[in-house]
Scaffold this motif. Structure first.
Motif, PDB file in Angstrom:
ATOM      1  N   GLN A 148      72.633  -0.531 -23.770  1.00 58.28           N
ATOM      2  CA  GLN A 148      73.917  -1.183 -24.017  1.00 58.28           C
ATOM      3  C   GLN A 148      74.804  -1.166 -22.776  1.00 58.28           C
TER       4      GLN A 148
ATOM      5  N   ARG B 140      76.225  -4.428 -20.745  1.00 58.29           N
ATOM      6  CA  ARG B 140      77.653  -4.603 -20.446  1.00 58.29           C
ATOM      7  C   ARG B 140      77.847  -4.934 -18.964  1.00 58.29           C
ATOM      8  N   GLN B 141      77.002  -4.365 -18.096  1.00 61.08           N
ATOM      9  CA  GLN B 141      77.126  -4.634 -16.658  1.00 61.08           C
ATOM     10  C   GLN B 141      76.901  -6.108 -16.335  1.00 61.08           C
TER      11      GLN B 141
ATOM     12  N   ALA C 238      77.486  -8.519 -18.516  1.00 57.51           N
ATOM     13  CA  ALA C 238      78.401  -9.271 -19.391  1.00 57.51           C
ATOM     14  C   ALA C 238      77.721  -9.937 -20.588  1.00 57.51           C
TER      15      ALA C 238
ATOM     16  N   LEU D  81      77.161  -7.849 -23.309  1.00 53.64           N
ATOM     17  CA  LEU D  81      77.670  -7.018 -24.397  1.00 53.64           C
ATOM     18  C   LEU D  81      79.055  -6.535 -23.995  1.00 53.64           C
ATOM     19  N   PHE D  82      79.972  -6.593 -24.919  1.00 51.81           N
ATOM     20  CA  PHE D  82      81.346  -6.215 -24.596  1.00 51.81           C
ATOM     21  C   PHE D  82      81.788  -4.973 -25.349  1.00 51.81           C
ATOM     22  N   ASP D  83      81.191  -4.688 -26.488  1.00 50.71           N
ATOM     23  CA  ASP D  83      81.531  -3.488 -27.243  1.00 50.71           C
ATOM     24  C   ASP D  83      80.602  -2.343 -26.846  1.00 50.71           C
TER      25      ASP D  83
ATOM     26  N   THR E  86      74.178  -5.727 -30.358  1.00 49.63           N
ATOM     27  CA  THR E  86      73.162  -5.454 -29.333  1.00 49.63           C
ATOM     28  C   THR E  86      72.005  -6.427 -29.453  1.00 49.63           C
TER      29      THR E  86
ATOM     30  N   GLU F 233      80.479   4.834 -17.981  1.00 48.54           N
ATOM     31  CA  GLU F 233      79.898   3.604 -18.524  1.00 48.54           C
ATOM     32  C   GLU F 233      79.116   3.885 -19.796  1.00 48.54           C
TER      33      GLU F 233
END
Length: 278
Positions: free
Chosen positions: A86, A90-91, A93, A95-97, A107, A145
């Motif tokens: 996850q 996010r790195q 972009a 996934l934001f949560d 996910t 992170e």
């Protein structure tokens, strides 16, 4: 007549000697090597292996099939590996949560998007091919992170937390543990003040509890407030619940789980110890 016979014999012997001399020279005297006659072995090597007749095409060698990608993580999985997945999503972009450590619907959707963008089957499960592509595009997540949404295991209790009734609060793991005589009764994520309004560290005592408190300075609600140092208190924060660690307090210790802070408010008494440490 006898002399003629002898001369013919000597001539024949000289020819034989000359032939023998050429053979020795070819074997290593430094002269030019004669072109070797084709050998049976060379002739056999020139033929296709296993062919029954000259010029036939050999059968192609069997190739090993490419192994199918192996599934690493799938919806419903939990743990630190899912948390890393996850964080990497996010790195880039997708996934934001989170990360939450649970392979949930968000996910799954993020993995499908990542796969489709790169021409991979949109399965929503993370297989070896998907994982390798993600590794190449991201760096190893830092602790912040990995726990951007909280969920970190409480740090080892400070020795000052091991006796009596204590709100044991670690800035390293961003957790609060309610401890009685060295045993943890409850743990929860917490948030602290910013660099401009830092949360104080040290040993304090709860000196005042206010169930429906409202800040007279910032005019914001501070439900379940338990004051321990001046205007700093442990209390519920709707902002923390909504925004997570993207925000900060004005020095208080924010709790975002309303159920847990309500339990704490019932159990903690004035005079109970508060320890805040790194």
């Amino acid at each position: 007549m006898r002399a003629a016979v002898i001369r013919r014999a000597v001539a024949a012997t000289g020819v034989l000697a000359l032939v023998g001399g050429c053979t020795a020279q070819a074997a290593g005297s430094g002269g030019k090597d004669p072109s070797p006659a084709p050998s049976a072995t060379a002739s056999d090597d020139a033929k296709p292996s296993g062919s029954g007749s000259p010029g036939s095409t050999p059968a192609p060698a069997a190739s090993s099939p490419t192994p199918a990608p192996r599934t690493l993580y799938a919806p419903g999985d939990k743990g630190k590996d899912v948390r890393e997945l996850q964080a990497r999503l996010r790195q880039v972009a997708w996934l934001f949560d989170g990360p939450t450590g649970t392979y949930d619907a968000a996910t799954t959707a993020a993995v499908k998007g990542f796969q489709g963008k790169r021409g991979l089957p949109r399965t929503g499960t993370t297989d070896t091919v998907t994982w390798q592509r993600l590794l190449k595009m991201t760096h190893e997540p830092t602790r912040d992170e990995l726990y951007a949404a909280g969920g970190q295991t409480p740090a080892k209790p400070d020795p000052r937390c091991m006796t009596g009734r204590v709100l044991c609060i670690s800035k390293t793991s961003r957790t609060l543990s309610w401890m009685v005589d060295g045993k943890t009764q409850l743990s929860t994520d917490v948030r602290f003040g910013s660099q401009f309004t830092p949360t104080r560290e040290g040993v304090f005592q709860v000196y005042w509890k206010s169930r429906h408190h409202v800040s007279t300075i910032y005019h914001t609600a501070m439900p379940y407030a338990m004051f321990f140092s001046g205007g700093q208190a442990v209390h519920y924060s709707s902002d923390f619940a909504a925004r997570g660690y993207s925000g900060a307090s004005h020095g208080c210790v924010n709790v975002r789980d309303e159920g847990k802070i309500a339990t704490l408010f019932q159990q903690v008494k004035n005079g109970d110890k508060v320890v805040i440490y790194w």
